[in-house]
Motif scaffolding. Sequence first.
Motif, PDB file in Angstrom:
ATOM      1  N   ALA A  35      78.842   6.163-118.561  1.00  0.00           N
ATOM      2  CA  ALA A  35      78.735   4.711-118.661  1.00  0.00           C
ATOM      3  C   ALA A  35      77.446   4.192-118.020  1.00  0.00           C
ATOM      4  O   ALA A  35      76.906   3.168-118.443  1.00  0.00           O
ATOM      5  CB  ALA A  35      79.945   4.052-118.015  1.00  0.00           C
ATOM      6  N   ALA A  36      76.947   4.899-116.993  1.00  0.00           N
ATOM      7  CA  ALA A  36      75.726   4.484-116.305  1.00  0.00           C
ATOM      8  C   ALA A  36      74.469   5.085-116.920  1.00  0.00           C
ATOM      9  O   ALA A  36      73.363   4.714-116.545  1.00  0.00           O
ATOM     10  CB  ALA A  36      75.806   4.870-114.827  1.00  0.00           C
ATOM     11  N   ASP A  37      74.624   6.005-117.863  1.00  0.00           N
ATOM     12  CA  ASP A  37      73.490   6.668-118.506  1.00  0.00           C
ATOM     13  C   ASP A  37      73.127   5.896-119.773  1.00  0.00           C
ATOM     14  O   ASP A  37      73.901   5.847-120.730  1.00  0.00           O
ATOM     15  CB  ASP A  37      73.894   8.110-118.847  1.00  0.00           C
ATOM     16  N   GLY A  38      71.944   5.286-119.783  1.00  0.00           N
ATOM     17  CA  GLY A  38      71.535   4.468-120.922  1.00  0.00           C
ATOM     18  C   GLY A  38      71.494   5.242-122.228  1.00  0.00           C
ATOM     19  O   GLY A  38      71.845   4.710-123.288  1.00  0.00           O
ATOM     20  N   ILE A  39      71.077   6.489-122.183  1.00  0.00           N
ATOM     21  CA  ILE A  39      71.025   7.302-123.402  1.00  0.00           C
ATOM     22  C   ILE A  39      72.438   7.574-123.907  1.00  0.00           C
ATOM     23  O   ILE A  39      72.714   7.451-125.095  1.00  0.00           O
ATOM     24  CB  ILE A  39      70.251   8.610-123.147  1.00  0.00           C
ATOM     25  N   ALA A  40      73.351   7.918-123.017  1.00  0.00           N
ATOM     26  CA  ALA A  40      74.737   8.180-123.419  1.00  0.00           C
ATOM     27  C   ALA A  40      75.388   6.908-123.962  1.00  0.00           C
ATOM     28  O   ALA A  40      76.135   6.956-124.946  1.00  0.00           O
ATOM     29  CB  ALA A  40      75.542   8.721-122.236  1.00  0.00           C
ATOM     30  N   ARG A  41      75.097   5.771-123.330  1.00  0.00           N
ATOM     31  CA  ARG A  41      75.675   4.499-123.823  1.00  0.00           C
ATOM     32  C   ARG A  41      75.192   4.197-125.229  1.00  0.00           C
ATOM     33  O   ARG A  41      75.972   3.813-126.100  1.00  0.00           O
ATOM     34  CB  ARG A  41      75.289   3.354-122.889  1.00  0.00           C
ATOM     35  N   ARG A  42      73.878   4.361-125.461  1.00  0.00           N
ATOM     36  CA  ARG A  42      73.338   4.077-126.800  1.00  0.00           C
ATOM     37  C   ARG A  42      73.861   5.072-127.831  1.00  0.00           C
ATOM     38  O   ARG A  42      74.076   4.726-128.987  1.00  0.00           O
ATOM     39  CB  ARG A  42      71.811   4.086-126.769  1.00  0.00           C
ATOM     40  N   ALA A  43      74.055   6.320-127.426  1.00  0.00           N
ATOM     41  CA  ALA A  43      74.553   7.342-128.349  1.00  0.00           C
ATOM     42  C   ALA A  43      76.001   7.088-128.723  1.00  0.00           C
ATOM     43  O   ALA A  43      76.431   7.429-129.822  1.00  0.00           O
ATOM     44  CB  ALA A  43      74.392   8.723-127.726  1.00  0.00           C
ATOM     45  N   GLY A  44      76.765   6.513-127.815  1.00  0.00           N
ATOM     46  CA  GLY A  44      78.158   6.172-128.095  1.00  0.00           C
ATOM     47  C   GLY A  44      79.103   7.336-127.870  1.00  0.00           C
ATOM     48  O   GLY A  44      78.686   8.480-127.661  1.00  0.00           O
ATOM     49  N   PRO A  45      80.399   7.048-127.923  1.00  0.00           N
ATOM     50  CA  PRO A  45      81.404   8.070-127.622  1.00  0.00           C
ATOM     51  C   PRO A  45      81.424   9.230-128.617  1.00  0.00           C
ATOM     52  O   PRO A  45      81.872  10.321-128.283  1.00  0.00           O
ATOM     53  CB  PRO A  45      82.727   7.302-127.639  1.00  0.00           C
ATOM     54  N   GLN A  46      80.911   9.033-129.818  1.00  0.00           N
ATOM     55  CA  GLN A  46      80.896  10.117-130.794  1.00  0.00           C
ATOM     56  C   GLN A  46      79.906  11.215-130.413  1.00  0.00           C
ATOM     57  O   GLN A  46      79.915  12.296-130.988  1.00  0.00           O
ATOM     58  CB  GLN A  46      80.564   9.582-132.189  1.00  0.00           C
ATOM     59  N   SER A  47      79.035  10.948-129.432  1.00  0.00           N
ATOM     60  CA  SER A  47      78.058  11.955-129.017  1.00  0.00           C
ATOM     61  C   SER A  47      78.632  12.911-127.975  1.00  0.00           C
ATOM     62  O   SER A  47      77.973  13.870-127.600  1.00  0.00           O
ATOM     63  CB  SER A  47      76.810  11.275-128.446  1.00  0.00           C
ATOM     64  N   GLN A  48      79.859  12.655-127.531  1.00  0.00           N
ATOM     65  CA  GLN A  48      80.478  13.582-126.580  1.00  0.00           C
ATOM     66  C   GLN A  48      80.900  14.851-127.299  1.00  0.00           C
ATOM     67  O   GLN A  48      81.360  14.819-128.435  1.00  0.00           O
ATOM     68  CB  GLN A  48      81.680  12.945-125.902  1.00  0.00           C
ATOM     69  N   ALA A  49      80.725  15.949-126.610  1.00  0.00           N
ATOM     70  CA  ALA A  49      81.059  17.249-127.182  1.00  0.00           C
ATOM     71  C   ALA A  49      82.549  17.344-127.483  1.00  0.00           C
ATOM     72  O   ALA A  49      83.373  16.869-126.717  1.00  0.00           O
ATOM     73  CB  ALA A  49      80.668  18.359-126.213  1.00  0.00           C
ATOM     74  N   ALA A  50      82.859  17.947-128.602  1.00  0.00           N
ATOM     75  CA  ALA A  50      84.257  18.299-128.891  1.00  0.00           C
ATOM     76  C   ALA A  50      84.526  19.575-128.091  1.00  0.00           C
ATOM     77  O   ALA A  50      83.824  20.569-128.249  1.00  0.00           O
ATOM     78  CB  ALA A  50      84.444  18.542-130.382  1.00  0.00           C
ATOM     79  N   LEU A  51      85.487  19.524-127.202  1.00  0.00           N
ATOM     80  CA  LEU A  51      85.733  20.643-126.292  1.00  0.00           C
ATOM     81  C   LEU A  51      87.052  21.332-126.581  1.00  0.00           C
ATOM     82  O   LEU A  51      88.022  20.699-126.990  1.00  0.00           O
ATOM     83  CB  LEU A  51      85.769  20.144-124.843  1.00  0.00           C
ATOM     84  N   ARG A  52      87.021  22.616-126.312  1.00  0.00           N
ATOM     85  CA  ARG A  52      88.250  23.406-126.347  1.00  0.00           C
ATOM     86  C   ARG A  52      88.271  24.210-125.053  1.00  0.00           C
ATOM     87  O   ARG A  52      87.307  24.885-124.714  1.00  0.00           O
ATOM     88  CB  ARG A  52      88.283  24.327-127.555  1.00  0.00           C
ATOM     89  N   GLU A  53      89.364  24.104-124.320  1.00  0.00           N
ATOM     90  CA  GLU A  53      89.478  24.820-123.064  1.00  0.00           C
ATOM     91  C   GLU A  53      90.004  26.222-123.337  1.00  0.00           C
ATOM     92  O   GLU A  53      91.042  26.407-123.956  1.00  0.00           O
ATOM     93  CB  GLU A  53      90.418  24.077-122.120  1.00  0.00           C
TER      94      GLU A  53
END
Length: 92
Positions: A35-53
């Motif tokens: 939320a505090a990272d401007g690049i991550a905010r602009r990229a949006g939640p779809q830029s988060q990695a799909a993870l499998r544990e």
Amino acid sequence: MMTGQLFFPDSLSEQIFTSVAPYNDRRGKRDTSNAADGIARRAGPQSQAALRELEDAYQALMIVAVKPGRAAVTPPPCSRRKLRLGIRLSSN
């Protein structure tokens, strides 16, 4: 050449930075959330990695799309860092 970023959920980052060596050996606390990272905010939640544990690691999936015909741009000089997509969890 393509340069990009991959973001992990804050909850996973927090868990790793507080409980997994060598990350938990760092001085000070984690200082940047998504939320505090401007690049991550602009990229949006779809830029988060799909993870499998997995048993002792996380597997990340990132889909990259490239538009054909785009002009190549030379990136400005900067420090280069290697991205490690696999994070192994160990009790050792």
